[in-house]
Design a protein around this motif. Structure first.
Motif, mmCIF file in Angstrom:
data_model
loop_
_atom_site.group_PDB
_atom_site.id
_atom_site.type_symbol
_atom_site.label_atom_id
_atom_site.label_comp_id
_atom_site.label_asym_id
_atom_site.label_seq_id
_atom_site.Cartn_x
_atom_site.Cartn_y
_atom_site.Cartn_z
ATOM 1 N N THR A 1 0.672 -1.233 0.087
ATOM 2 C CA THR A 1 0.143 0.064 0.074
ATOM 3 C C THR A 1 0.687 1.404 0.072
ATOM 4 O OG1 THR A 1 -1.732 -1.086 1.157
ATOM 5 C CG2 THR A 1 -1.855 1.393 1.305
ATOM 6 N N PRO B 1 0.155 5.297 -0.032
ATOM 7 C CA PRO B 1 -0.547 6.432 0.223
ATOM 8 C C PRO B 1 -0.002 7.633 -0.343
ATOM 9 C CG PRO B 1 0.833 6.400 2.094
ATOM 10 C CD PRO B 1 1.298 5.231 1.482
ATOM 11 N N SER C 1 -6.952 12.486 -0.269
ATOM 12 C CA SER C 1 -5.650 11.593 -0.136
ATOM 13 C C SER C 1 -6.464 10.221 -0.631
ATOM 14 C CB SER C 1 -5.359 11.291 1.277
ATOM 15 O OG SER C 1 -4.648 12.461 1.489
ATOM 16 N N TYR C 2 -5.553 9.431 -1.092
ATOM 17 C CA TYR C 2 -5.981 8.047 -1.564
ATOM 18 C C TYR C 2 -5.007 7.008 -1.664
ATOM 19 C CZ TYR C 2 -4.265 9.654 -5.987
ATOM 20 O OH TYR C 2 -3.151 10.103 -7.064
ATOM 21 N N GLU C 3 -5.165 5.821 -1.782
ATOM 22 C CA GLU C 3 -4.311 4.789 -1.513
ATOM 23 C C GLU C 3 -4.063 3.883 -2.957
ATOM 24 O OE1 GLU C 3 -4.568 3.073 2.879
ATOM 25 O OE2 GLU C 3 -5.462 2.153 1.267
ATOM 26 N N LEU D 1 -2.680 0.492 -4.322
ATOM 27 C CA LEU D 1 -2.547 -1.016 -3.989
ATOM 28 C C LEU D 1 -1.956 -1.596 -4.913
ATOM 29 C CD1 LEU D 1 -6.167 -1.879 -2.356
ATOM 30 C CD2 LEU D 1 -3.959 -0.551 -1.443
#
Length: 377
Positions: free
Chosen positions: A6, A8, A15-17, A19
């Motif tokens: 992950t 960030p 904000s988001y991730e 993957l």
């Protein structure tokens, strides 16, 4: 569900991730449902990705109980056009997705840019998710919110900054890429080492074969690339300063793409970036900014990885120095007519060079084109 790497992207409320890992595509439905249980989805993809992977994605959405519709466009850079953009926008409106729903950009860099731009403007802005299916998209174009289409005046000149809500980079899907497309994406991986991470470039020189083969080395290379870009984007989201470093090789590369008419049979984006990065190092050496050995080292690594590194390797040629300069002056980094290039002082020591002398660039290009003619003679 699996436990992916992950990364960030820290942008306050937006904000988001990211993957990263194998097997994320079959889990997409569950992960999206966790993000927004009642959202409806409009998938934008191309014919090639649809044939290979759409059934897996839609099965995961069905399993999660998420309603979805799909818009399929032609593959290739030519789809980043006004005509296809209008087609996608009208298609999205026809699905009746609302602002609280999601557009899913399911494909490589072309689809990510095209669908992301449509999401930015439909209903004055919709949420969207990036599911990148090419190495280039996973390490670069799916991250950071740059979206857009091409104009006859140049590449990516019409667009918007619009951040995704989630990026799902399933490394398993990269196994279906052609060798050429994977290698093209590798140019963007190498770029991160050349910008500001010499240890990463040294690692790639030792491990590039393992990256090509897949597995942990590939996941690590993607993760390092994404961390690098995420950090820069967090500090300079709309490219008013440091983010311009991510364009290392792109000013030359975009000009080469323009002069080949965005014909992927002749040149794909990552190949243009590869040649462009070598040109940027050669130009830096010509100006006395870095050692004369540095361009050869960069070119040697990229060539070993199977990428083109010279202008004469572009089928059909790339026009004249004047034509290349005309394309360069349309670059988004031009400020009040002054040329801005990303140059380097050494390995991992790239910097933003403002007010570069156009005559020096023209002379350099004339020299490189003359060398290309000698090779082709």
């Amino acid at each position: 569900m699996s436990t992916p790497i992950t990364v960030p992207v820290v942008l306050g409320a937006r904000s988001y991730e990211i993957l990263i890992g194998p097997g994320l595509l079959p889990e997409a439905g569950a992960r999206i449902a966790a993000l927004a249980p009642q959202a409806r989805l409009a998938i934008v993809t191309d014919e090639n990705v649809a044939a290979l992977h759409l059934a897996t994605l839609t099965a995961s959405l069905d399993k999660a109980g998420l309603a979805h519709q799909t818009i399929v466009v032609k593959p290739g850079e030519a789809s980043k056009s006004y005509a296809t953009f209008a087609e996608v926008c009208d298609g999205l409106l026809a699905t009746r997705v609302e602002r609280g729903d999601f557009v899913i950009a399911f494909g490589g860099g072309v689809i990510g840019d095209l669908a992301g731009f449509a999401a930015a403007v439909i209903r004055r802005g919709m949420r969207f998710i990036q599911i990148p299916t090419s190495l280039l998209a996973q390490v670069d174009s799916s991250v950071g919110g740059k979206t857009g289409i091409n104009s006859r005046h140049g590449k990516n000149l019409v667009g918007a900054f619009h951040q995704p809500s989630l990026v799902l980079a399933d490394t398993s899907v990269l196994d279906t890429l052609s060798k050429r497309e994977f290698r093209a994406g590798y140019a963007e991986v190498a770029k991160y080492g050349l910008i500001n991470d010499a240890p990463f470039f040294l690692w790639l020189e030792r491990n590039w074969r393992d990256v090509m083969a897949g597995g942990k080395a590939r996941e690590e290379a993607i993760a390092v690339s994404c961390r690098s870009k995420a950090g820069i984007v967090a500090r300079d989201e709309t490219e008013t300063g440091e983010r311009a470093l991510l364009n290392l090789g792109h000013t030359f590369g975009h000009a080469l793409e323009a002069l080949t008419g965005y014909n992927s049979k002749r040149l794909v984006h990552g190949e243009g970036v590869s040649i462009g990065m070598v040109l940027a190092h050669e130009f830096s050496a010509r100006l006395g900014l870095c050692s004369q050995e540095m361009p050869s080292r960069v070119a040697g690594h990229l060539a070993e990885a199977g990428l083109p590194t010279r202008i004469d390797q572009v089928p059909g040629g790339v026009g004249t120095a004047a034509e290349l300069m005309n394309a360069i002056t349309q670059d988004k980094k031009v400020k009040r007519g002054k040329l801005t290039f990303i140059l380097t002082r050494g390995l991992g020591e790239s910097f933003i060079a403002n007010d570069v002398d156009p005559a020096a660039v023209t002379g350099f290009l004339e020299e490189k084109l003359a060398d290309a003619q000698k090779v082709g003679a």
